[in-house]
Design an enzyme around this catalytic site. Structure first.
Site, PDB file in Angstrom:
ATOM      1  N   ARG A  51       0.812  -1.224   0.000  1.00  0.00           N
ATOM      2  CA  ARG A  51       0.000   0.000   0.000  1.00  0.00           C
ATOM      3  C   ARG A  51       0.841   1.267   0.000  1.00  0.00           C
ATOM      4  NH1 ARG A  51      -3.891  -0.990   4.942  1.00  0.00           N
ATOM      5  NH2 ARG A  51      -1.865  -1.631   5.656  1.00  0.00           N
ATOM      6  N   ASP A 177       6.408 -23.923   5.710  1.00  0.00           N
ATOM      7  CA  ASP A 177       6.821 -24.134   7.098  1.00  0.00           C
ATOM      8  C   ASP A 177       8.341 -24.030   7.026  1.00  0.00           C
ATOM      9  OD1 ASP A 177       7.973 -25.391   9.382  1.00  0.00           O
ATOM     10  OD2 ASP A 177       6.007 -26.204   9.852  1.00  0.00           O
ATOM     11  N   HIS A 178       8.901 -22.943   7.543  1.00  0.00           N
ATOM     12  CA  HIS A 178      10.319 -22.710   7.245  1.00  0.00           C
ATOM     13  C   HIS A 178      11.226 -23.785   7.822  1.00  0.00           C
ATOM     14  CE1 HIS A 178      10.702 -20.826  11.244  1.00  0.00           C
ATOM     15  NE2 HIS A 178      12.009 -20.925  11.089  1.00  0.00           N
ATOM     16  N   GLU A 216      14.204 -22.352  22.921  1.00  0.00           N
ATOM     17  CA  GLU A 216      14.685 -21.036  22.494  1.00  0.00           C
ATOM     18  C   GLU A 216      15.064 -20.213  23.721  1.00  0.00           C
ATOM     19  OE1 GLU A 216      12.543 -19.458  18.747  1.00  0.00           O
ATOM     20  OE2 GLU A 216      10.958 -20.128  20.074  1.00  0.00           O
ATOM     21  N   HIS A 240       5.857 -26.581  13.184  1.00  0.00           N
ATOM     22  CA  HIS A 240       7.250 -27.040  13.142  1.00  0.00           C
ATOM     23  C   HIS A 240       7.454 -28.381  13.854  1.00  0.00           C
ATOM     24  CE1 HIS A 240       7.719 -23.053  11.686  1.00  0.00           C
ATOM     25  NE2 HIS A 240       7.900 -22.446  12.837  1.00  0.00           N
ATOM     26  N   LYS A 335       9.999 -20.762  25.055  1.00  0.00           N
ATOM     27  CA  LYS A 335      10.835 -19.573  24.933  1.00  0.00           C
ATOM     28  C   LYS A 335      11.477 -19.294  26.290  1.00  0.00           C
ATOM     29  CE  LYS A 335       8.464 -17.521  21.026  1.00  0.00           C
ATOM     30  NZ  LYS A 335       9.443 -17.932  20.008  1.00  0.00           N
TER      31      LYS A 335
HETATM   32  C1  BG6 Z   1       8.568 -19.141  14.058  1.00  0.00           C
HETATM   33  C2  BG6 Z   1       7.834 -18.832  15.330  1.00  0.00           C
HETATM   34  O1  BG6 Z   1       7.737 -19.817  13.150  1.00  0.00           O
HETATM   35  O2  BG6 Z   1       9.695 -19.955  14.356  1.00  0.00           O
HETATM   36  C3  BG6 Z   1       8.743 -18.141  16.320  1.00  0.00           C
HETATM   37  O3  BG6 Z   1       6.721 -18.001  15.018  1.00  0.00           O
HETATM   38  C4  BG6 Z   1       9.981 -18.963  16.557  1.00  0.00           C
HETATM   39  O4  BG6 Z   1       8.071 -17.903  17.545  1.00  0.00           O
HETATM   40  C5  BG6 Z   1      10.618 -19.328  15.231  1.00  0.00           C
HETATM   41  O5  BG6 Z   1      10.874 -18.198  17.338  1.00  0.00           O
HETATM   42  C6  BG6 Z   1      11.772 -20.292  15.432  1.00  0.00           C
HETATM   43  O6  BG6 Z   1      12.452 -20.429  14.214  1.00  0.00           O
HETATM   44  P1  BG6 Z   1      14.009 -20.755  14.174  1.00  0.00           P
HETATM   45  O7  BG6 Z   1      14.307 -20.848  12.711  1.00  0.00           O
HETATM   46  O8  BG6 Z   1      14.695 -19.612  14.866  1.00  0.00           O
HETATM   47  O9  BG6 Z   1      14.168 -22.037  14.910  1.00  0.00           O
END
Ligand code: BG6
Length: 487
Positions: A51, A177-178, A216, A240, A335
Site C-alpha cells: 500500500r 513451514d520454514h 529457544e 514445526h 521460549k
Molecule cells: C517461528 C515462530 O515460526 O519460528 C517463532 O513463530 C519462533 O516464535 C521461530 O521463534 C523459530 O524459528 P528458528 O528458525 O529460529 O528455529
C-alpha cells in the site's frame, strides 16, 4: 569447491506485503543470496507490491537497507547489491480494491513462471487470490505462496484452504513451514533413508522413546500481540514440531517426490492418538536476570497481567500404528529456556539381558540429531570403563559435527533461499499440503479446547531454566527423564 547451483529460467516473483517485516528480514535477503550464487537470471523480476506510496527507486532503497540490516550485504552501495536492486520493481496496490492491478499485469510477461508471495495477514489471502484470478494473472504457470499462521484452528484453516482453492489448484499452492527449508531438517530424511543402519532398529521393538526439543532463549520480543493469541501450541507445535515428528516417524516414501513424501507425513498425523490433558504441560516464563540484564516476564512482555497463554508446552504423543505403538514421543518447546537447542533424541531400549550383571551400568544407546545450533549427530555407545574393578559399563559419545565432517564449503543457505527457489522450480516436496495442515489442526484443536474448557493456567517457570517442573513429572510418570538442554 565446484558450485552446485542449478540455474532456473527467468521468472517473476511478486511479493505482496513487499515492504513488510517478513519481506525485509527474510525474503529479500534470501533472494539476494540466490542472486549472488548466480541463480537469479538477468531478466527475472522481483516486484514488491504494497500500500505504501513508493516508486521503484524508493523500494530499491528500502531493499538495500534491509540487505544490510538483515542480510549478508555489508554496503548498500556495493556492486552486487546494485546489480540485484536493478531486478526490483514496485507497484502500489490495494489488496481489497482494484487500484494498482492493471499496472501489475503490465509488468508481468506471459509464458513464464510467476509466483505470488502473500506475505500479508491471512485475512487478506482470499482477497488477493480473488484479485490475482480476477485480473487475469493466474496463468497455468502461476504459483501462490503463503506463510504461517495458516489458520487459528481447523475451521479457520479450512476456510483459508477454500479461499485459495477457489482460485488455484493445489499443485499451485505453496504453504511454507520454514523448518522444512532447514538443511538439517531435510537431513532427517537423508539420515533415515540414505543409511541402511538405522531402519531395522527404527520401531517400537528397539526404540524406547523419542524426545523432540525445540528450546529457544528468546522471549516473545515485539510479537506479543500475535503470540498472545497463538501460544506455543499454535506457534510451534501445530506446524514445526509436527513436521519434525512426521519426518522422524513416517514410513519410507516410495520415491522422494512431493506427494509420496506428503502422503507418508499425513499418515503419521492421522495415526496420532488423541492426547488427554494429563499428557500436556503448559508453562509461562517469569521475570529473570541474565548476564546482568533484567528480562521481563511473559505477561509484562505481552502487556497483559492476566494472560493465560503458554510460552512453553510439553506433550506426550503416541502414534497408533504397527511401527510405533508402545513408543511415546515426548515433545517440548518453549521460549526463554536455558539454551537454544533443537534436537531429536532417539533413546533405544536396553539390551535384552546384561551378561555383565545388573550392576555393570548403563547400556542404552541414544542417537541425538542436532538441528541447531552446532548441527550434527551423536550416538551414545556403551564401552567398558577403563581400569580394574571388573566390567563396568559407561556410555560415551560418537560425535560428529556436520561442519567438521563436511569441511570447508559454501555457507549453508538459509531456509528461505531453498524454499523460494523450490517455488520457482515447481517442487512442492518441502511445502505443506492442505490436508496435512488440516490434519495437524484436527489433532491440536481438542488439546487446546480441553485446557480452555477447564480454565487451566500455565505453570510459571524461571527464565534460563529447562521449563516448568510439571514437565519433569510428565516424563517421570513413565519412569523416564528429559535429556539435558545443551546449546
Ligand atoms: C517461528 C515462530 O515460526 O519460528 C517463532 O513463530 C519462533 O516464535 C521461530 O521463534 C523459530 O524459528 P528458528 O528458525 O529460529 O528455529
Amino acid at each position: 569447491m565446484v558450485s552446485r547451483v542449478i540455474p532456473v529460467d527467468p521468472f517473476d516473483l511478486v511479493v505482496f506485503g513487499g515492504t513488510g517485516d517478513l519481506a525485509r528480514r527474510k525474503i529479500l535477503p534470501a533472494l539476494y543470496q540466490r542472486f549472488c550464487a548466480g541463480q537469479v537470471p538477468d531478466d527475472a523480476q522481483i516486484i514488491g507490491a504494497a500500500r505504501s506510496d513508493l516508486n521503484d527507486d524508493g523500494y530499491r532503497k528500502l531493499a538495500a537497507d534491509a540487505l544490510v540490516e538483515f542480510g549478508k550485504a555489508d554496503d548498500p552501495g556495493a556492486a552486487d547489491v546494485h546489480a540485484f536492486l536493478a531486478r526490483l520493481r514496485y507497484v502500489q496496490l490495494d489488496a481489497r480494491g482494484d487500484a494498482g492491478w492493471p499496472e501489475l499485469r503490465d509488468l508481468l510477461p506471459e509464458d513464464r513462471v510467476r509466483a505470488f508471495y502473500l506475505s500479508v495477514a491471512p485475512s487478506l489471502f482470499g482477497d488477493l487470490a480473488e484479485r490475482i484470478r480476477g485480473h487475469g494473472l493466474a496463468t497455468d504457470q502461476a504459483r501462490v505462496v503463503v506463510e504461517k499462521p495458516f489458520g487459528h484452528d481447523l475451521a479457520s484453516a479450512r476456510a483459508l484452504n477454500r479461499s485459495l482453492a477457489d482460485h488455484f489448484d493445489e499443485s499451485q499452492i505453496y504453504r511454507i513451514d520454514h523448518y522444512l527449508g532447514k538443511e538439517t531438517v531435510q537431513n532427517l530424511m537423508a539420515i533415515r533413508f540414505g543409511n541402511l543402519l538405522f531402519e531395522p532398529l527404527w520401531n517400537s521393538r528397539y526404540v524406547d522413546h523419542i524426545q523432540i526439543t525445540v528450546a529457544e532463549t528468546v522471549g516473545v520480543g515485539g510479537r506479543g500481540e500475535y503470540y498472545d493469541r497463538a501460544g506455543a501450541m499454535r506457534d510451534m507445535v501445530q506446524n514445526h514440531m509436527m513436521q519434525l515428528l512426521c519426518l522422524i516417524a513416517m514410513e519410507p516414501p516410495a520415491r522422494f517426490q512431493p506427494d509420496e513424501v506428503r502422503d507418508e507425513k499425513l499418515k503419521v498425523i492421522r495415526a496420532l492418538k488423541d492426547v488427554g490433558l494429563q499428557d500436556v504441560v503448559r508453562g509461562q516464563y517469569a521475570a529473570f536476570a541474565r548476564d546482568g540484564a533484567d528480562h521481563p516476564s511473559y505477561r509484562d512482555a505481552v502487556g497483559d497481567a492476566a494472560s493465560t497463554t503458554e510460552s512453553y508446552v510439553a506433550i506426550k504423543a503416541e502414534i497408533e500404528n504397527w511401527r510405533w505403538i508402545g513408543t511415546p514421543f515426548y515433545l517440548r518447546t518453549g521460549k526463554r529456556l536455558m539454551a537454544r537447542s533443537s534436537v531429536i533424541e532417539v533413546v533405544f531400549k536396553d539390551t535384552p539381558y546384561s551378561i555383565f550383571g545388573a550392576d555393570a551400568g548403563d547400556n542404552a544407546n541414544v542417537l541425538s540429531i542436532r538441528l541447531q545450533p552446532n548441527e550434527g549427530i551423536t550416538l551414545e555407545v556403551t564401552i567398558k570403563e577403563p581400569g580394574p574393578g571388573g566390567m563396568r559399563l559407561i556410555n560415551v559419545p560418537l560425535d560428529m559435527s556436520f561442519s567438521t565432517a563436511l569441511g570447508e564449503r559454501e555457507p549453508v543457505p538459509d531456509a528461505y533461499e531453498r524454499l523460494i527457489m523450490d517455488v520457482i522450480r515447481g517442487n512442492q516436496t518441502l511445502f505443506m499440503r492442505g490436508d496435512e495442515v488440516e490434519a495437524a489442526w484436527a489433532w491440536t484443536d481438542p488439546i487446546i479446547d480441553g485446557w480452555e474448557d477447564r480454565g487451566d493456567r500455565p505453570e510459571p517457570y524461571d527464565g534460563d531454566s529447562a521449563g516448568p517442573t510439571a514437565a519433569e513429572k510428565l516424563i517421570a510418570n513413565d519412569g523416564r527423564v528429559w535429556r539435558a538442554i545443551r546449546p
